[in-house]
Design a protein around this motif. Structure first.
Motif, mmCIF file in Angstrom:
data_model
loop_
_atom_site.group_PDB
_atom_site.id
_atom_site.type_symbol
_atom_site.label_atom_id
_atom_site.label_comp_id
_atom_site.label_asym_id
_atom_site.label_seq_id
_atom_site.Cartn_x
_atom_site.Cartn_y
_atom_site.Cartn_z
ATOM 1 N N MET A 1 5.584 18.263 44.298
ATOM 2 C CA MET A 1 4.975 19.095 43.260
ATOM 3 C C MET A 1 4.907 20.538 43.739
ATOM 4 N N MET A 2 5.187 21.487 42.832
ATOM 5 C CA MET A 2 5.216 22.898 43.193
ATOM 6 C C MET A 2 3.813 23.435 43.455
ATOM 7 N N ALA A 3 3.716 24.338 44.456
ATOM 8 C CA ALA A 3 2.424 24.926 44.794
ATOM 9 C C ALA A 3 2.074 26.088 43.879
ATOM 10 N N GLN A 4 3.083 26.723 43.279
ATOM 11 C CA GLN A 4 2.845 27.850 42.388
ATOM 12 C C GLN A 4 3.478 27.579 41.034
ATOM 13 N N LEU A 5 3.234 28.492 40.093
ATOM 14 C CA LEU A 5 3.807 28.316 38.768
ATOM 15 C C LEU A 5 5.326 28.330 38.854
ATOM 16 N N PRO A 6 5.995 27.426 38.139
ATOM 17 C CA PRO A 6 7.457 27.448 38.149
ATOM 18 C C PRO A 6 7.982 28.706 37.468
ATOM 19 N N GLY A 7 9.121 29.190 37.960
ATOM 20 C CA GLY A 7 9.741 30.382 37.396
ATOM 21 C C GLY A 7 10.714 30.013 36.290
ATOM 22 N N LEU A 8 10.555 30.645 35.136
ATOM 23 C CA LEU A 8 11.377 30.332 33.972
ATOM 24 C C LEU A 8 12.361 31.459 33.699
ATOM 25 N N GLY A 9 13.601 31.081 33.412
ATOM 26 C CA GLY A 9 14.612 32.034 32.988
ATOM 27 C C GLY A 9 14.983 31.792 31.538
ATOM 28 N N ILE A 10 15.073 32.842 30.755
ATOM 29 C CA ILE A 10 15.455 32.739 29.348
ATOM 30 C C ILE A 10 16.896 33.203 29.199
ATOM 31 N N VAL A 11 17.719 32.347 28.605
ATOM 32 C CA VAL A 11 19.137 32.637 28.410
ATOM 33 C C VAL A 11 19.363 32.915 26.928
ATOM 34 N N GLY A 12 19.524 34.186 26.589
ATOM 35 C CA GLY A 12 19.705 34.589 25.201
ATOM 36 C C GLY A 12 18.439 35.210 24.646
ATOM 37 N N LEU B 1 8.683 33.921 23.906
ATOM 38 C CA LEU B 1 7.996 34.938 24.699
ATOM 39 C C LEU B 1 6.537 35.072 24.290
ATOM 40 N N ARG B 2 6.247 34.953 22.996
ATOM 41 C CA ARG B 2 4.841 34.999 22.560
ATOM 42 C C ARG B 2 4.050 33.854 23.185
ATOM 43 N N ALA B 3 4.652 32.669 23.231
ATOM 44 C CA ALA B 3 3.962 31.529 23.839
ATOM 45 C C ALA B 3 3.777 31.741 25.335
ATOM 46 N N LEU B 4 4.784 32.302 25.999
ATOM 47 C CA LEU B 4 4.697 32.525 27.447
ATOM 48 C C LEU B 4 3.650 33.580 27.796
ATOM 49 N N LYS B 5 3.506 34.576 26.944
ATOM 50 C CA LYS B 5 2.514 35.624 27.197
ATOM 51 C C LYS B 5 1.112 35.197 26.785
ATOM 52 N N GLY B 6 1.020 34.195 25.900
ATOM 53 C CA GLY B 6 -0.269 33.767 25.373
ATOM 54 C C GLY B 6 -0.707 32.424 25.915
ATOM 55 N N PRO B 7 -0.590 31.348 25.111
ATOM 56 C CA PRO B 7 -1.159 30.058 25.510
ATOM 57 C C PRO B 7 -0.510 29.421 26.732
ATOM 58 N N CYS B 8 0.710 29.839 27.090
ATOM 59 C CA CYS B 8 1.396 29.227 28.241
ATOM 60 C C CYS B 8 1.408 30.134 29.469
ATOM 61 N N ALA B 9 0.563 31.162 29.465
ATOM 62 C CA ALA B 9 0.556 32.110 30.584
ATOM 63 C C ALA B 9 0.187 31.447 31.903
ATOM 64 N N ASN B 10 -0.558 30.348 31.847
ATOM 65 C CA ASN B 10 -0.956 29.646 33.072
ATOM 66 C C ASN B 10 -0.059 28.456 33.389
ATOM 67 N N ASP B 11 1.041 28.329 32.643
ATOM 68 C CA ASP B 11 1.975 27.228 32.877
ATOM 69 C C ASP B 11 3.284 27.701 33.498
ATOM 70 N N TRP B 12 3.678 28.937 33.176
ATOM 71 C CA TRP B 12 4.964 29.462 33.613
ATOM 72 C C TRP B 12 4.819 30.867 34.181
ATOM 73 N N ARG B 13 5.737 31.212 35.042
ATOM 74 C CA ARG B 13 5.947 32.594 35.470
ATOM 75 C C ARG B 13 7.308 33.012 34.920
ATOM 76 N N PHE C 1 5.469 25.109 19.828
ATOM 77 C CA PHE C 1 6.201 25.743 20.924
ATOM 78 C C PHE C 1 5.372 25.754 22.200
ATOM 79 N N ALA C 2 4.072 26.021 22.081
ATOM 80 C CA ALA C 2 3.219 26.047 23.268
ATOM 81 C C ALA C 2 3.165 24.673 23.927
ATOM 82 N N ASN C 3 2.975 23.621 23.139
ATOM 83 C CA ASN C 3 2.930 22.274 23.705
ATOM 84 C C ASN C 3 4.265 21.891 24.327
ATOM 85 N N GLU C 4 5.351 22.275 23.673
ATOM 86 C CA GLU C 4 6.684 21.982 24.197
ATOM 87 C C GLU C 4 6.879 22.633 25.568
ATOM 88 N N LEU C 5 6.510 23.911 25.683
ATOM 89 C CA LEU C 5 6.669 24.621 26.951
ATOM 90 C C LEU C 5 5.727 24.077 28.021
#
Length: 332
Positions: free
Chosen positions: A1-12, A21-33, A280-284
Motif C-alpha cells: 500500500m502506498m504511503a502517500q497519495l498516488p500521482g495521477l496523470g491526465i491524458v487529453g 479536474l473539478r473533482a480532483l480539486k474538490g471532493p477528491c483532493a485527499n484521494d489523488w495528487r 465522477f467523485a466516487n469513480e475517482l
C-alpha cells in the motif's frame, strides 16, 4: 500500500477533462495528487492545470516516463483509447479509460490482454454505476424490496451542445464509434444490464441520423433478458427537454432513478430520496483505493467490453433491420 497519495496523470485536456479536474480539486483532493497532464495542445494543458503544480507534457511518452505518475486517466477521442491505454499499462501505470472503452471489440480485447499480461490495473469509466442514487436502487432491487423486475425503461435525452459538432472526430462513425446512441447511450445500456443482473438474449434496434451533424441523434432498442424481463431504451440528441433516467417496473412498485433522486411509486404518495450528484467523485475515489491497494478493478475491462458489444449489436440490428440474437454472451 502506498504511503502517500498516488500521482495521477491526465491524458487529453478536452471538455470532459474539466469535469475530472473539478473533482480532483474538490471532493477528491485527499484521494489523488495531480502529477501531470498531456495534450498535443500544450497551452491548453497549461491553462486547465493552472495553479495545480502538475507537470505539463506534449506527448504520452513524456507523461509515462514521469516517475511521479502512478496512474492515468485516458480522456482522448474514442478511437484513440486503445492507443493510449496499452502503452500506459505496459509502462506499469494503472489506467482509467473513459467510456466507451474503445470503438471495436478487437481493441477491447487487446487492452484486456495487456492488463492481464502486465498485471496493471484497468478500469472503465461508467459513471452511472458509481452514483449513490443508482447504487441505492441496485441494493434495494437485489434485496427484493421492489418485487420481481419486469421491465427497465432507459431514457437518454439531451439537447446536444452546438460546439460538439465543431470537433471532427465526433462527426464520423469510424472515429467516434457511433453517435448519440453510443457516445451517451452506452451509459444507459451498461447500467440497465447491471441493474437487471441478467444476460441479454437478443436485441432489436432502430437508429437514425436526423440532422446530419452526427453519426446518429435518435434511436430506440428493446433487449430481451434471460430471466424474461425486458429493457427498452431510447436516445434523443435533439430533445428540447433533457431526461437521463431509469425507470424500474417491478411487481410491487415503479421506481424512477436519476443522478439526484430515487422516486418510489406505490399506491400511496411516492417516496422521494434525494442524493448528491457524485458519480465522477466516487469513480475517482474507488480508482484511487484500487491503485493504493493493488486492485481489484472497480469496473474491469470485461464489463466495458460488454457494454460496447451491446451497443454494436444495436447498430447491427439497425443495419440489418432484424433481431440480433446472442447464441453466446457477446462479452465472452
Amino acid at each position: 500500500m502506498m504511503a502517500q497519495l498516488p500521482g495521477l496523470g491526465i491524458v487529453g485536456c478536452g471538455v470532459i477533462a474539466e469535469t475530472y479536474l473539478r473533482a480532483l480539486k474538490g471532493p477528491c483532493a485527499n484521494d489523488w495528487r495531480l502529477a501531470a497532464v498531456c495534450d498535443l495542445d500544450v497551452e491548453r494543458a497549461r491553462t486547465v492545470t493552472d495553479g495545480t503544480g502538475a507537470s505539463v507534457y506534449g506527448s504520452l511518452e513524456e507523461l509515462l516516463a514521469d516517475p511521479g505518475v502512478d496512474a492515468v486517466v485516458v480522456l482522448l477521442p474514442n478511437y484513440l483509447h486503445a492507443q493510449a491505454t496499452i502503452p500506459a499499462l505496459e509502462a506499469g501505470k494503472a489506467v482509467l479509460v473513459e467510456k466507451p472503452m474503445a470503438t471495436t471489440l478487437e481493441d477491447c480485447d487487446r487492452m484486456i490482454a495487456t492488463a492481464e499480461r502486465t498485471g496493471a490495473l484497468l478500469m472503465v469509466g461508467m459513471t452511472s454505476r458509481f452514483r449513490s442514487s443508482y447504487r441505492a436502487a441496485f441494493e434495494r432491487l437485489r434485496a427484493g424490496e421492489f418485487g420481481a423486475l419486469g421491465l427497465i425503461s432507459e431514457y437518454c435525452n439531451y439537447r446536444i451542445r452546438p460546439d460538439w459538432y465543431t470537433r471532427p472526430w465526433l462527426k464520423r462513425a469510424e472515429t467516434c464509434g457511433g453517435g448519440m446512441f453510443l457516445q451517451m447511450g452506452i451509459h444507459n445500456l451498461d447500467r440497465a444490464v447491471w441493474l437487471a443482473g441478467s444476460t441479454p438474449q437478443w436485441v432489436h434496434a432502430a437508429i437514425r441520423d436526423r440532422c446530419g451533424n452526427w453519426a446518429d441523434e435518435t434511436g430506440a432498442a428493446t433487449l430481451g433478458l434471460d430471466g424474461g424481463a425486458l429493457i427498452q431504451f431510447q436516445t434523443d440528441g435533439l430533445a428540447t427537454q433533457g431526461r437521463n433516467e431509469t425507470v424500474l417496473h417491478c411487481q410491487d412498485v415503479t421506481v424512477s432513478v436519476n443522478a439526484r433522486r430515487i422516486t418510489i411509486h406505490r399506491q400511496t404518495e411516492p417516496e422521494v430520496i434525494e442524493f448528491q450528484e457524485d458519480g465522477f467523485a466516487n469513480e475517482l475515489r474507488e480508482f484511487a483505493a484500487a491503485v493504493r491497494e493493488g486492485g481489484p478493478s472497480p469496473l474491469p475491462g470485461a464489463e466495458g467490453r460488454r457494454a460496447l458489444a451491446l451497443a454494436l449489436a444495436c447498430y447491427e440490428s439497425n443495419r440489418t433491420q432484424a433481431v440480433v440474437r446472442f447464441d453466446a454472451p457477446p462479452w465472452t
